[in-house]
Design a protein around this motif. Sequence first.
Motif, mmCIF file in Angstrom:
data_model
loop_
_atom_site.group_PDB
_atom_site.id
_atom_site.type_symbol
_atom_site.label_atom_id
_atom_site.label_comp_id
_atom_site.label_asym_id
_atom_site.label_seq_id
_atom_site.Cartn_x
_atom_site.Cartn_y
_atom_site.Cartn_z
ATOM 1 N N HIS A 160 79.893 -62.037 -26.494
ATOM 2 C CA HIS A 160 80.287 -62.895 -25.358
ATOM 3 C C HIS A 160 79.327 -63.986 -24.723
ATOM 4 C CE1 HIS A 160 83.581 -60.097 -25.206
ATOM 5 N NE2 HIS A 160 82.863 -59.035 -25.148
ATOM 6 N N ASP B 176 77.452 -51.926 -34.746
ATOM 7 C CA ASP B 176 78.042 -51.988 -33.065
ATOM 8 C C ASP B 176 77.012 -51.504 -32.226
ATOM 9 O OD1 ASP B 176 81.372 -51.367 -34.237
ATOM 10 O OD2 ASP B 176 80.102 -53.172 -34.144
ATOM 11 N N ASP C 222 74.235 -54.615 -29.956
ATOM 12 C CA ASP C 222 73.734 -54.048 -28.369
ATOM 13 C C ASP C 222 72.417 -54.930 -27.876
ATOM 14 O OD1 ASP C 222 74.944 -51.062 -27.134
ATOM 15 O OD2 ASP C 222 76.118 -52.764 -27.316
ATOM 16 N N TYR D 117 72.649 -58.511 -27.484
ATOM 17 C CA TYR D 117 73.694 -58.384 -26.021
ATOM 18 C C TYR D 117 72.872 -58.416 -24.817
ATOM 19 C CZ TYR D 117 77.851 -58.229 -23.455
ATOM 20 O OH TYR D 117 78.988 -58.235 -22.630
ATOM 21 N N TYR D 118 72.288 -57.174 -24.974
ATOM 22 C CA TYR D 118 71.302 -57.071 -23.835
ATOM 23 C C TYR D 118 70.108 -57.899 -23.521
ATOM 24 C CZ TYR D 118 74.695 -53.773 -22.256
ATOM 25 O OH TYR D 118 75.928 -53.184 -21.635
ATOM 26 N N TYR E 128 71.233 -60.786 -21.864
ATOM 27 C CA TYR E 128 71.559 -60.593 -20.432
ATOM 28 C C TYR E 128 70.257 -60.780 -19.810
ATOM 29 C CZ TYR E 128 76.432 -60.342 -19.956
ATOM 30 O OH TYR E 128 77.642 -60.618 -19.745
ATOM 31 N N HIS F 39 69.622 -64.083 -18.922
ATOM 32 C CA HIS F 39 70.732 -64.588 -18.137
ATOM 33 C C HIS F 39 69.951 -64.277 -16.649
ATOM 34 C CE1 HIS F 39 74.585 -64.053 -15.858
ATOM 35 N NE2 HIS F 39 74.910 -64.955 -16.607
ATOM 36 N N LYS G 216 70.546 -62.298 -8.659
ATOM 37 C CA LYS G 216 69.488 -62.536 -9.623
ATOM 38 C C LYS G 216 69.091 -60.858 -10.201
ATOM 39 C CE LYS G 216 66.029 -62.989 -6.137
ATOM 40 N NZ LYS G 216 65.775 -64.066 -5.276
ATOM 41 N N GLU G 217 69.521 -59.860 -9.458
ATOM 42 C CA GLU G 217 68.914 -58.368 -9.777
ATOM 43 C C GLU G 217 69.801 -58.155 -11.170
ATOM 44 O OE1 GLU G 217 67.655 -56.671 -7.058
ATOM 45 O OE2 GLU G 217 67.001 -55.055 -8.794
ATOM 46 N N ASN G 218 69.159 -57.432 -12.081
ATOM 47 C CA ASN G 218 69.793 -56.949 -13.078
ATOM 48 C C ASN G 218 69.468 -55.428 -13.508
ATOM 49 O OD1 ASN G 218 70.777 -56.699 -16.016
ATOM 50 N ND2 ASN G 218 69.100 -57.827 -16.988
ATOM 51 N N VAL G 219 70.510 -54.728 -13.380
ATOM 52 C CA VAL G 219 70.219 -53.261 -13.000
ATOM 53 C C VAL G 219 70.260 -52.849 -14.646
ATOM 54 C CG1 VAL G 219 71.467 -51.139 -12.750
ATOM 55 C CG2 VAL G 219 71.515 -52.853 -10.796
ATOM 56 N N PHE G 220 70.853 -53.525 -15.300
ATOM 57 C CA PHE G 220 71.036 -53.383 -16.980
ATOM 58 C C PHE G 220 69.637 -53.350 -17.732
ATOM 59 C CE2 PHE G 220 75.429 -52.068 -17.659
ATOM 60 C CZ PHE G 220 75.846 -52.342 -16.520
ATOM 61 N N ARG H 177 68.200 -51.275 -20.715
ATOM 62 C CA ARG H 177 68.965 -50.820 -21.783
ATOM 63 C C ARG H 177 68.272 -52.075 -22.596
ATOM 64 N NH1 ARG H 177 75.399 -50.256 -21.183
ATOM 65 N NH2 ARG H 177 75.230 -48.524 -19.323
#
Lengths: 167, 177
Positions: free
Chosen positions: B11, B142, B147, B150-151, B154, B157, B169-173, B176
């Motif tokens: 994405h 997958d 993954d 993908y992260y 982020y 990002h 601006k916070e990134n809880v992920f 990962r």
Amino acid sequence: MTERETVIDKLRLTYEGLFSVQDLYKLIDSYFEDRNYDKREIKNYETVKPEGKFIELEMEPWKKYTDYYRNIIHLRILMDNIKEVEIEKEGHKIRVNQGKVQIIFDGYIETDYEHKWESNAMFFFLRTLYNKYFYLPYTMRYTGSCKADIQALQNQIKDLLNVYRKR
Amino acid sequence: MDKKEDTMTLHTSYIKYKGVFDYDRFFAVIYNWFVHQSFEVYETKYKFKVPSPTGAENEVNWNTERKIDNYFKYQIKMQFKITQLKDVEVVRKDTTQKMSSGRVFVAITPIMITDYSNKFNTPFLNSLNRFFKKFIYKQEIDNVYSDQLYYRAYKLHALIKEHLNMETKENVFDGRW
């Protein structure tokens, strides 16, 4: 094509007053992280205007239940006239934001998201038959789960905003 | 050239910001992140429009690549568009800082490429490759490789949002991958 069933359509939450944009965003992100959703942030727009910031967020996190069912929650968050203000609570000065926020929730259940049952017309027909009659209990179970997730998120956001309302 | 069936586009995420930011360090911060993550950065487009009364315009495209092993390669395509760029002076904590004001648009597209060295180049090997990806190695592709990419995208990002000092601006992920 993937079958997408709408579970919740345009559920709105509107609030105007004191709140923290960072806390709200963190709450939503943490909620999805705790429930094992995969993050997807489609849009993150922020404009600084004389009357305050305008922030538009569009998120579409998803969660795979099985290799056939997937739950998608679509969030659109619009924040307008966001200003930073300082309030005093119990003798301490706290910086919070003031403005309007509108959150629109949409929930979907997607079936056959890996497109395994689309390769020919016979498979497509069988998939439709199964979805309508044989897999209906499973679809209803996952639909209920999707609704519960959205309701729980909405309640958590309401609780957070009510905390700021009481300040 | 990578075959279409061997590329998996994840994405695309978009950031749009209008306000004051540090333009001088903007590209350096993002470039340093790529270098730190062992990506090779290729600038495929650089467009700069002479400053007009509305401000300068800058359009940059980056293709970044990282070879994971002999079979997998990560690619992150970056698209930057900066318009209405003007120099401003900002007073912060009693000091005057030179910053820039303008509109920033960033698009981040992560792409995962399999068999980038084209070893499965005959029709038989090609069908073997498809069988391998669809049935044998599907879970790893997958849940591990795509993954991870993908992260990581982020995290980039979140880095861009932090540099622009955006409210979200916070990134809880972040934990990962």
